[in-house]
Design an enzyme around this catalytic site. Structure first.
Site, PDB file in Angstrom:
ATOM      1  N   ARG A  30      76.066  -1.453 104.045  1.00 41.89           N
ATOM      2  CA  ARG A  30      74.952  -2.302 103.626  1.00 41.89           C
ATOM      3  C   ARG A  30      74.705  -3.396 104.656  1.00 41.89           C
ATOM      4  O   ARG A  30      75.650  -3.992 105.182  1.00 41.89           O
ATOM      5  CB  ARG A  30      75.235  -2.917 102.253  1.00 41.89           C
ATOM      6  N   ASP A  31      73.412  -3.640 104.915  1.00 41.11           N
ATOM      7  CA  ASP A  31      73.023  -4.701 105.836  1.00 41.11           C
ATOM      8  C   ASP A  31      73.419  -6.053 105.247  1.00 41.11           C
ATOM      9  O   ASP A  31      73.245  -6.313 104.062  1.00 41.11           O
ATOM     10  CB  ASP A  31      71.508  -4.644 106.086  1.00 41.11           C
ATOM     11  N   ILE A  32      73.936  -6.926 106.107  1.00 43.41           N
ATOM     12  CA  ILE A  32      74.410  -8.237 105.653  1.00 43.41           C
ATOM     13  C   ILE A  32      73.252  -9.150 105.256  1.00 43.41           C
ATOM     14  O   ILE A  32      73.440 -10.100 104.486  1.00 43.41           O
ATOM     15  CB  ILE A  32      75.287  -8.891 106.755  1.00 43.41           C
ATOM     16  N   ASN A  88      64.778   0.275 115.347  1.00 48.31           N
ATOM     17  CA  ASN A  88      64.243  -0.734 116.261  1.00 48.31           C
ATOM     18  C   ASN A  88      64.799  -0.480 117.658  1.00 48.31           C
ATOM     19  O   ASN A  88      65.983  -0.163 117.808  1.00 48.31           O
ATOM     20  CB  ASN A  88      64.631  -2.134 115.794  1.00 48.31           C
ATOM     21  N   VAL A  97      71.136  -5.703 117.499  1.00 41.88           N
ATOM     22  CA  VAL A  97      72.485  -5.164 117.713  1.00 41.88           C
ATOM     23  C   VAL A  97      72.340  -3.919 118.579  1.00 41.88           C
ATOM     24  O   VAL A  97      71.654  -2.957 118.185  1.00 41.88           O
ATOM     25  CB  VAL A  97      73.182  -4.838 116.381  1.00 41.88           C
ATOM     26  N   HIS A 101      71.152   2.380 115.689  1.00 39.60           N
ATOM     27  CA  HIS A 101      71.335   2.478 114.240  1.00 39.60           C
ATOM     28  C   HIS A 101      70.008   2.731 113.568  1.00 39.60           C
ATOM     29  O   HIS A 101      68.948   2.401 114.099  1.00 39.60           O
ATOM     30  CB  HIS A 101      71.993   1.213 113.676  1.00 39.60           C
ATOM     31  N   HIS A 103      67.872   2.101 109.998  1.00 38.76           N
ATOM     32  CA  HIS A 103      67.768   1.310 108.756  1.00 38.76           C
ATOM     33  C   HIS A 103      67.194   2.200 107.652  1.00 38.76           C
ATOM     34  O   HIS A 103      66.144   2.824 107.850  1.00 38.76           O
ATOM     35  CB  HIS A 103      66.802   0.141 108.928  1.00 38.76           C
TER      36      HIS A 103
HETATM   37  P1  5GP Z   1      68.377  -4.523 114.426  1.00 36.49           P
HETATM   38  O1  5GP Z   1      67.634  -5.838 114.350  1.00 36.49           O
HETATM   39  O2  5GP Z   1      69.267  -4.473 115.656  1.00 36.49           O
HETATM   40  O3  5GP Z   1      67.512  -3.314 114.263  1.00 36.49           O
HETATM   41  O4  5GP Z   1      69.302  -4.502 113.138  1.00 36.49           O
HETATM   42  C1  5GP Z   1      70.547  -5.110 113.099  1.00 36.49           C
HETATM   43  C2  5GP Z   1      70.878  -5.323 111.652  1.00 36.49           C
HETATM   44  O5  5GP Z   1      72.249  -5.589 111.568  1.00 36.49           O
HETATM   45  C3  5GP Z   1      70.145  -6.518 111.021  1.00 36.49           C
HETATM   46  O6  5GP Z   1      69.358  -6.072 109.919  1.00 36.49           O
HETATM   47  C4  5GP Z   1      71.282  -7.443 110.602  1.00 36.49           C
HETATM   48  O7  5GP Z   1      71.039  -8.089 109.364  1.00 36.49           O
HETATM   49  C5  5GP Z   1      72.480  -6.513 110.542  1.00 36.49           C
HETATM   50  N1  5GP Z   1      73.761  -7.131 110.822  1.00 36.49           N
HETATM   51  C6  5GP Z   1      74.037  -7.980 111.846  1.00 36.49           C
HETATM   52  N2  5GP Z   1      75.331  -8.345 111.813  1.00 36.49           N
HETATM   53  C7  5GP Z   1      75.882  -7.704 110.748  1.00 36.49           C
HETATM   54  C8  5GP Z   1      77.199  -7.682 110.208  1.00 36.49           C
HETATM   55  O8  5GP Z   1      78.143  -8.311 110.681  1.00 36.49           O
HETATM   56  N3  5GP Z   1      77.395  -6.901 109.107  1.00 36.49           N
HETATM   57  C9  5GP Z   1      76.388  -6.170 108.535  1.00 36.49           C
HETATM   58  N4  5GP Z   1      76.690  -5.450 107.456  1.00 36.49           N
HETATM   59  N5  5GP Z   1      75.130  -6.176 109.031  1.00 36.49           N
HETATM   60  C10 5GP Z   1      74.882  -6.932 110.127  1.00 36.49           C
END
Ligand code: 5GP
Length: 117
Positions: A30-32, A88, A97, A101, A103
């Site tokens: 799950r996303d944080i 993304n 990140v 990945h 979503h």
């Molecule tokens: P991006 O913006 O790279 O597509 O998505 C990265 C996602 O990782 C974001 O939605 C963010 O909330 C999530 N995220 C960042 N750090 C952590 C973490 O430590 N744990 C979890 N579960 N999600 C994270």
């Protein structure tokens, strides 16, 4: 190559996460900071920084990611109401990140997307 991102730490259990699925190829948690009632991230265990960095040798892995998300959505009851899958890529894509990945967003009608306003 070792994945030095926060997702690599989750894969190696160096930091906690709410893991909902894992196999030898990928992990889902799950996303944080969820953007929908259900927001799960599907992450390959192979280090790949961005979708742009993926190539033919990753085709099967990318398919596994998509199917894992669809399987999860089906099991969670979101097939009929529907859901969204997002990748993304780099800065303008909103990637923060740099481990590839996917979503999965579900649980409510989702708004449109496009240029940030
Ligand atoms: P991006 O913006 O790279 O597509 O998505 C990265 C996602 O990782 C974001 O939605 C963010 O909330 C999530 N995220 C960042 N750090 C952590 C973490 O430590 N744990 C979890 N579960 N999600 C994270």
């Amino acid at each position: 190559m070792t994945d030095t991102t926060i997702f690599g730490k989750i894969i190696r259990r160096e930091i906690p996460a709410d893991i909902v699925f894992e196999d030898e190829h990928l992990i889902a948690f799950r996303d944080i900071a969820p953007s929908a009632p259900v927001h799960v991230l599907f992450v390959p265990k192979t280090p790949i920084a961005t979708l742009d960095a993926a190539c033919g040798e990753h085709a099967e892995l990318l398919g596994r990611l998509m199917l894992a998300a669809a399987d999860y959505a089906r099991r969670a009851g979101f097939s009929e109401p529907g859901y969204r899958v997002v990748v993304n890529c780099n800065g303008d894509g909103g990637q923060t990140v740099f481990q590839l990945h996917l979503h999965l967003l579900a649980g409510a009608p989702l708004g449109g997307f496009g240029v940030a306003r």
